[in-house]
Design a protein around this motif. Structure first.
Motif, PDB file in Angstrom:
ATOM      1  N   ASP A  47      31.451  35.641  44.181  1.00  0.00           N
ATOM      2  CA  ASP A  47      31.739  35.421  42.767  1.00  0.00           C
ATOM      3  C   ASP A  47      32.976  34.533  42.671  1.00  0.00           C
ATOM      4  O   ASP A  47      34.076  34.939  43.057  1.00  0.00           O
ATOM      5  CB  ASP A  47      31.994  36.766  42.081  1.00  0.00           C
ATOM      6  N   ILE A  48      32.796  33.335  42.164  1.00  0.00           N
ATOM      7  CA  ILE A  48      33.877  32.351  42.122  1.00  0.00           C
ATOM      8  C   ILE A  48      35.081  32.883  41.334  1.00  0.00           C
ATOM      9  O   ILE A  48      36.224  32.500  41.585  1.00  0.00           O
ATOM     10  CB  ILE A  48      33.357  31.018  41.523  1.00  0.00           C
ATOM     11  N   GLU A  49      34.836  33.807  40.409  1.00  0.00           N
ATOM     12  CA  GLU A  49      35.928  34.324  39.585  1.00  0.00           C
ATOM     13  C   GLU A  49      36.846  35.271  40.358  1.00  0.00           C
ATOM     14  O   GLU A  49      37.891  35.673  39.854  1.00  0.00           O
ATOM     15  CB  GLU A  49      35.384  35.005  38.332  1.00  0.00           C
ATOM     16  N   THR A  50      36.455  35.636  41.563  1.00  0.00           N
ATOM     17  CA  THR A  50      37.344  36.459  42.402  1.00  0.00           C
ATOM     18  C   THR A  50      38.390  35.597  43.109  1.00  0.00           C
ATOM     19  O   THR A  50      39.305  36.124  43.736  1.00  0.00           O
ATOM     20  CB  THR A  50      36.555  37.232  43.465  1.00  0.00           C
ATOM     21  N   LEU A  51      38.244  34.274  43.031  1.00  0.00           N
ATOM     22  CA  LEU A  51      39.259  33.393  43.607  1.00  0.00           C
ATOM     23  C   LEU A  51      40.467  33.334  42.679  1.00  0.00           C
ATOM     24  O   LEU A  51      40.359  33.535  41.474  1.00  0.00           O
ATOM     25  CB  LEU A  51      38.698  31.981  43.820  1.00  0.00           C
ATOM     26  N   LYS A  52      41.615  33.036  43.302  1.00  0.00           N
ATOM     27  CA  LYS A  52      42.833  32.899  42.508  1.00  0.00           C
ATOM     28  C   LYS A  52      43.132  31.429  42.295  1.00  0.00           C
ATOM     29  O   LYS A  52      43.688  30.765  43.179  1.00  0.00           O
ATOM     30  CB  LYS A  52      44.003  33.592  43.211  1.00  0.00           C
ATOM     31  N   PHE A  53      42.774  30.933  41.142  1.00  0.00           N
ATOM     32  CA  PHE A  53      43.130  29.572  40.764  1.00  0.00           C
ATOM     33  C   PHE A  53      44.550  29.590  40.190  1.00  0.00           C
ATOM     34  O   PHE A  53      44.986  30.597  39.629  1.00  0.00           O
ATOM     35  CB  PHE A  53      42.134  29.039  39.729  1.00  0.00           C
ATOM     36  N   ASP A  54      45.269  28.485  40.343  1.00  0.00           N
ATOM     37  CA  ASP A  54      46.644  28.459  39.842  1.00  0.00           C
ATOM     38  C   ASP A  54      46.658  28.234  38.329  1.00  0.00           C
ATOM     39  O   ASP A  54      45.602  28.229  37.683  1.00  0.00           O
ATOM     40  CB  ASP A  54      47.495  27.426  40.606  1.00  0.00           C
ATOM     41  N   ASP A  55      47.845  28.062  37.772  1.00  0.00           N
ATOM     42  CA  ASP A  55      47.978  27.954  36.318  1.00  0.00           C
ATOM     43  C   ASP A  55      47.227  26.747  35.753  1.00  0.00           C
ATOM     44  O   ASP A  55      46.858  26.730  34.580  1.00  0.00           O
ATOM     45  CB  ASP A  55      49.463  27.868  35.925  1.00  0.00           C
ATOM     46  N   ALA A  56      47.011  25.755  36.625  1.00  0.00           N
ATOM     47  CA  ALA A  56      46.261  24.571  36.192  1.00  0.00           C
ATOM     48  C   ALA A  56      44.769  24.725  36.465  1.00  0.00           C
ATOM     49  O   ALA A  56      43.996  23.782  36.267  1.00  0.00           O
ATOM     50  CB  ALA A  56      46.799  23.331  36.908  1.00  0.00           C
ATOM     51  N   GLY A  57      44.370  25.906  36.947  1.00  0.00           N
ATOM     52  CA  GLY A  57      42.955  26.141  37.239  1.00  0.00           C
ATOM     53  C   GLY A  57      42.500  25.541  38.552  1.00  0.00           C
ATOM     54  O   GLY A  57      41.309  25.314  38.763  1.00  0.00           O
TER      55      GLY A  57
END
Lengths: 122, 122
Positions: free
Chosen positions: A6-16
């Motif tokens: 699930d891609i939403e389990t990744l931690k993207f930074d404040d800029a996504g």
């Protein structure tokens, strides 16, 4: 036992964005590091053609789309903190925009800058 | 012809950090990616013991200081954009805090999460 990714389990930074390292699959050379957003990561996984997010141009950047120096995805891995991606890829030609095989061609270990490789022939 | 390396020519981000990739010097394995600030980079180059900046603890993080899993610097390289570091290092034991040799042990290429390696024996 394999759980669905699930891609939403990744931690993207404040800029996504999330950093993505490209390593040549057979030689182990680290070729470059660039950034991905959700859309570019999905495109990479779906098409197997590595696609970054260009921070300078603020647009999807399918590697090699203009240069022909494409990267074909062999394997995509995430790290323990889920905030970094490692891709094993097959690089056509130069990974670097300077026409060098990889971007990490400047050694600075001993206080001086030493250029390790030259641009490839066109 | 070698120019003296000036740390101020690197592009640190708004938080004063730059990503640093650690690669095992002899096998080519990409072990981990973490962050450095100016102070940690200087310490790494001076002592040859890899030192990151811990974003969670907001302090210098000499890798292995508590675990013993130190990283000895063999070569430090910067990329064409001067905003990413690649280090060839010699890793003692596990690079990952999960006690795995490296942090990129989760493959997600084909839509499922597959664990590639197990924790090392203590």
């Amino acid at each position: 036992m394999a759980a669905e990714f699930d891609i939403e389990t990744l931690k993207f930074d404040d800029a996504g964005l999330i950093p993505a390292i490209a390593q040549q699959h057979d030689t182990g050379e680290v070729l470059m590091m660039a950034w991905m957003n959700r859309e570019s990561l999905k495109a990479t996984l779906t098409t197997k053609q590595v696609t970054y997010w260009s921070r300078s141009r603020q647009e999807l950047w399918r590697k090699g789309a203009t240069s022909g120096h494409m990267q074909t995805l062999k394997s995509l891995r995430i790290d323990c903190d889920r905030d970094c991606i490692l891709m094993l890829i097959d690089q056509i030609g130069a990974a670097c925009h300077t026409m060098r095989r990889h971007c990490f061609y400047t050694d600075v270990t001993n206080g001086n800058e030493v250029e390790l490789i030259s641009p490839m022939e066109p």
